[in-house]
Design a protein around this motif. Structure first.
Motif, mmCIF file in Angstrom:
data_model
loop_
_atom_site.group_PDB
_atom_site.id
_atom_site.type_symbol
_atom_site.label_atom_id
_atom_site.label_comp_id
_atom_site.label_asym_id
_atom_site.label_seq_id
_atom_site.Cartn_x
_atom_site.Cartn_y
_atom_site.Cartn_z
ATOM 1 N N GLY B 28 0.786 -1.229 0.000
ATOM 2 C CA GLY B 28 0.000 0.000 0.000
ATOM 3 C C GLY B 28 0.816 1.276 0.000
ATOM 4 N N HIS B 29 2.116 1.171 0.245
ATOM 5 C CA HIS B 29 2.939 2.375 0.238
ATOM 6 C C HIS B 29 3.176 2.830 -1.195
ATOM 7 C CE1 HIS B 29 4.901 2.250 4.497
ATOM 8 N NE2 HIS B 29 3.569 2.228 4.531
ATOM 9 N N VAL B 30 2.843 4.075 -1.440
ATOM 10 C CA VAL B 30 2.936 4.640 -2.782
ATOM 11 C C VAL B 30 4.375 5.010 -3.129
ATOM 12 C CG1 VAL B 30 2.287 6.677 -4.143
ATOM 13 C CG2 VAL B 30 0.555 5.451 -2.806
ATOM 14 N N SER B 31 5.080 5.549 -2.153
ATOM 15 C CA SER B 31 6.423 6.076 -2.417
ATOM 16 C C SER B 31 7.488 5.062 -2.074
ATOM 17 C CB SER B 31 6.652 7.351 -1.600
ATOM 18 O OG SER B 31 5.736 8.355 -1.985
ATOM 19 N N LEU B 32 8.504 4.988 -2.932
ATOM 20 C CA LEU B 32 9.600 4.045 -2.728
ATOM 21 C C LEU B 32 10.908 4.720 -3.104
ATOM 22 C CD1 LEU B 32 9.713 0.297 -3.608
ATOM 23 C CD2 LEU B 32 11.557 1.796 -4.386
ATOM 24 N N PHE B 33 11.905 4.497 -2.288
ATOM 25 C CA PHE B 33 13.214 5.125 -2.468
ATOM 26 C C PHE B 33 14.302 4.064 -2.492
ATOM 27 C CE2 PHE B 33 12.111 9.561 -1.439
ATOM 28 C CZ PHE B 33 10.857 9.373 -0.877
ATOM 29 N N TRP B 34 15.364 4.352 -3.216
ATOM 30 C CA TRP B 34 16.613 3.602 -3.136
ATOM 31 C C TRP B 34 17.713 4.541 -2.656
ATOM 32 C CZ3 TRP B 34 17.372 -1.548 -3.678
ATOM 33 C CH2 TRP B 34 16.386 -2.309 -4.353
ATOM 34 N N TYR B 35 18.514 4.024 -1.727
ATOM 35 C CA TYR B 35 19.679 4.737 -1.214
ATOM 36 C C TYR B 35 20.901 3.835 -1.326
ATOM 37 C CZ TYR B 35 16.590 8.198 1.029
ATOM 38 O OH TYR B 35 15.660 9.181 1.286
ATOM 39 N N GLN B 36 22.058 4.467 -1.449
ATOM 40 C CA GLN B 36 23.339 3.754 -1.460
ATOM 41 C C GLN B 36 24.131 4.166 -0.230
ATOM 42 O OE1 GLN B 36 26.560 5.221 -4.027
ATOM 43 N NE2 GLN B 36 26.676 3.186 -4.959
ATOM 44 N N PHE B 49 10.369 6.665 -6.540
ATOM 45 C CA PHE B 49 9.187 6.302 -7.308
ATOM 46 C C PHE B 49 7.932 6.720 -6.547
ATOM 47 C CE2 PHE B 49 10.749 3.495 -10.659
ATOM 48 C CZ PHE B 49 12.009 3.163 -10.195
ATOM 49 N N GLN B 50 6.968 7.162 -7.309
ATOM 50 C CA GLN B 50 5.619 7.305 -6.786
ATOM 51 C C GLN B 50 4.755 6.383 -7.638
ATOM 52 O OE1 GLN B 50 2.846 11.007 -6.762
ATOM 53 N NE2 GLN B 50 4.161 11.131 -4.974
ATOM 54 N N ASN B 51 4.238 5.332 -7.014
ATOM 55 C CA ASN B 51 3.632 4.228 -7.769
ATOM 56 C C ASN B 51 4.648 3.732 -8.802
ATOM 57 O OD1 ASN B 51 1.001 4.169 -6.460
ATOM 58 N ND2 ASN B 51 0.708 6.198 -7.394
ATOM 59 N N SER B 73 4.629 -1.685 -7.237
ATOM 60 C CA SER B 73 4.854 -2.374 -5.969
ATOM 61 C C SER B 73 6.336 -2.742 -5.854
ATOM 62 C CB SER B 73 3.965 -3.607 -5.864
ATOM 63 O OG SER B 73 4.218 -4.299 -4.669
ATOM 64 N N VAL B 74 6.685 -3.943 -6.270
ATOM 65 C CA VAL B 74 8.081 -4.397 -6.207
ATOM 66 C C VAL B 74 8.952 -3.521 -7.111
ATOM 67 C CG1 VAL B 74 9.620 -6.289 -6.811
ATOM 68 C CG2 VAL B 74 7.450 -6.761 -5.646
ATOM 69 N N SER B 75 10.147 -3.256 -6.616
ATOM 70 C CA SER B 75 11.093 -2.476 -7.404
ATOM 71 C C SER B 75 12.398 -3.253 -7.556
ATOM 72 C CB SER B 75 11.394 -1.143 -6.719
ATOM 73 O OG SER B 75 12.350 -0.396 -7.443
ATOM 74 N N THR B 76 13.061 -3.020 -8.672
ATOM 75 C CA THR B 76 14.351 -3.648 -8.928
ATOM 76 C C THR B 76 15.373 -2.576 -9.277
ATOM 77 O OG1 THR B 76 13.258 -5.627 -9.786
ATOM 78 C CG2 THR B 76 15.593 -5.367 -10.285
ATOM 79 N N LEU B 77 16.516 -2.644 -8.637
ATOM 80 C CA LEU B 77 17.646 -1.782 -8.976
ATOM 81 C C LEU B 77 18.651 -2.652 -9.721
ATOM 82 C CD1 LEU B 77 19.191 0.943 -8.668
ATOM 83 C CD2 LEU B 77 20.182 -0.012 -6.572
ATOM 84 N N LYS B 78 18.968 -2.251 -10.922
ATOM 85 C CA LYS B 78 19.900 -3.023 -11.742
ATOM 86 C C LYS B 78 21.180 -2.222 -11.948
ATOM 87 C CE LYS B 78 16.153 -5.412 -14.169
ATOM 88 N NZ LYS B 78 15.487 -5.679 -15.477
ATOM 89 N N LEU B 91 20.023 0.300 0.114
ATOM 90 C CA LEU B 91 18.851 0.321 0.990
ATOM 91 C C LEU B 91 17.621 0.765 0.212
ATOM 92 C CD1 LEU B 91 20.511 2.116 4.032
ATOM 93 C CD2 LEU B 91 19.746 -0.251 4.004
ATOM 94 N N CYS B 92 16.531 0.088 0.498
ATOM 95 C CA CYS B 92 15.243 0.465 -0.070
ATOM 96 C C CYS B 92 14.364 0.940 1.072
ATOM 97 C CB CYS B 92 14.617 -0.740 -0.758
ATOM 98 S SG CYS B 92 12.973 -0.469 -1.423
ATOM 99 N N ALA B 93 13.540 1.932 0.808
ATOM 100 C CA ALA B 93 12.610 2.431 1.817
ATOM 101 C C ALA B 93 11.277 2.742 1.157
ATOM 102 C CB ALA B 93 13.163 3.689 2.482
ATOM 103 N N SER B 94 10.195 2.456 1.872
ATOM 104 C CA SER B 94 8.890 2.947 1.442
ATOM 105 C C SER B 94 8.366 3.874 2.530
ATOM 106 C CB SER B 94 7.919 1.801 1.159
ATOM 107 O OG SER B 94 7.634 1.033 2.310
ATOM 108 N N THR B 95 7.526 4.809 2.146
ATOM 109 C CA THR B 95 7.164 5.862 3.088
ATOM 110 C C THR B 95 5.660 6.013 3.207
ATOM 111 O OG1 THR B 95 7.100 7.681 1.495
ATOM 112 C CG2 THR B 95 9.237 7.131 2.438
#
Lengths: 113, 111
Positions: B28-36, B49-51, B73-78, B91-95
């Motif tokens: 249900g979390h709309v926002s998703l972030f990737w951090y290094q 990402f938003q959706n 929903s699921v995200s992939t960092l390549k 690191l991945c985070a949803s908010t």
């Protein structure tokens, strides 16, 4: 540009003693401020956050932080540390229009018996 | 799930190899972030990402880095053609409500 400075790289404290971790931020508008804790091999756990209102905020595990706008600071405190508080602590800043967080370099806390 | 889940937890890649890191955010979390997070440093923003829409990729260090979230929903960092300097924890985070919930991260070591 937003940024965070954590002046202390490493702090050693005796179990039962008080702890204060410093955080200074730079942000052009009203900041959202956060403290996270990271144990080895773990992700970041939120300790507390400040969005608005009372400048003294209470968090989990007995931590508190005080927002001081005049000093651009958001220092973290705990009156009596436990051995389990040994970890790395990160201060972060964001805002209502800045969805992404900027983190400090972290402070490593060692607790001695 | 109860929290943000990332896989694999550890990845060793030979220099030049392509890798894919997965993030399952809180439902249900709309926002998703990737951090290094480089060794001894704080996390640094990579992308947001938003959706399914990637609204900000300004933190991606090079065009070898690519992220997607095709169904929101699921995200992939390549990371293509990995280099030693790519070694870090990702690191991945949803908010929700301004609070970010982080996964345990994927530790990438490029040898």
């Amino acid at each position: 540009a937003q940024s965070v400075t954590q002046p202390d790289i490493h702090i050693t404290v005796s179990e039962g003693a008080s702890l204060e971790l410093r955080c200074n931020y730079s942000y052009g508008a009203t900041p959202y401020l956060f403290w996270y804790v990271q144990s080895p091999g773990q992700g970041l756990q939120l300790l507390l956050k400040y969005f608005s209102g009372d400048t003294l905020v209470q968090g989990i595990k007995g931590f508190e932080a005080e927002f001081k706008r005049s000093q651009s600071s958001f220092n973290l405190r705990k009156p009596s540390v436990h051995w389990s508080d040994a970890a790395e602590y990160f201060c972060a800043v964001g805002g209502v229009s800045d969805y992404k967080l900027s983190f400090g370099a972290g402070t490593t806390v060692t607790v001695r018996a | 799930g109860a929290g943000v889940s990332q896989s694999p937890r550890y990845k060793v890649a030979k220099r030049g190899q392509d890798v894919a890191l997965r993030c399952d955010p809180i439902s249900g979390h709309v926002s998703l972030f990737w951090y290094q997070q480089a060794l001894g440093q704080g996390p640094e923003f990579l992308t947001y990402f938003q959706n399914e829409a990637q609204l900000d990729k300004s933190g991606l260090p090079s065009d070898r880095f690519f992220a997607e979230r095709p169904e929101g929903s699921v995200s992939t960092l390549k990371i293509q053609r990995t280099q030693q300097e790519d070694s870090a924890v990702y690191l991945c985070a949803s908010t929700e409500g301004g609070e970010a919930f982080f996964g345990q991260g994927t530790r990438l070591t490029v040898v």
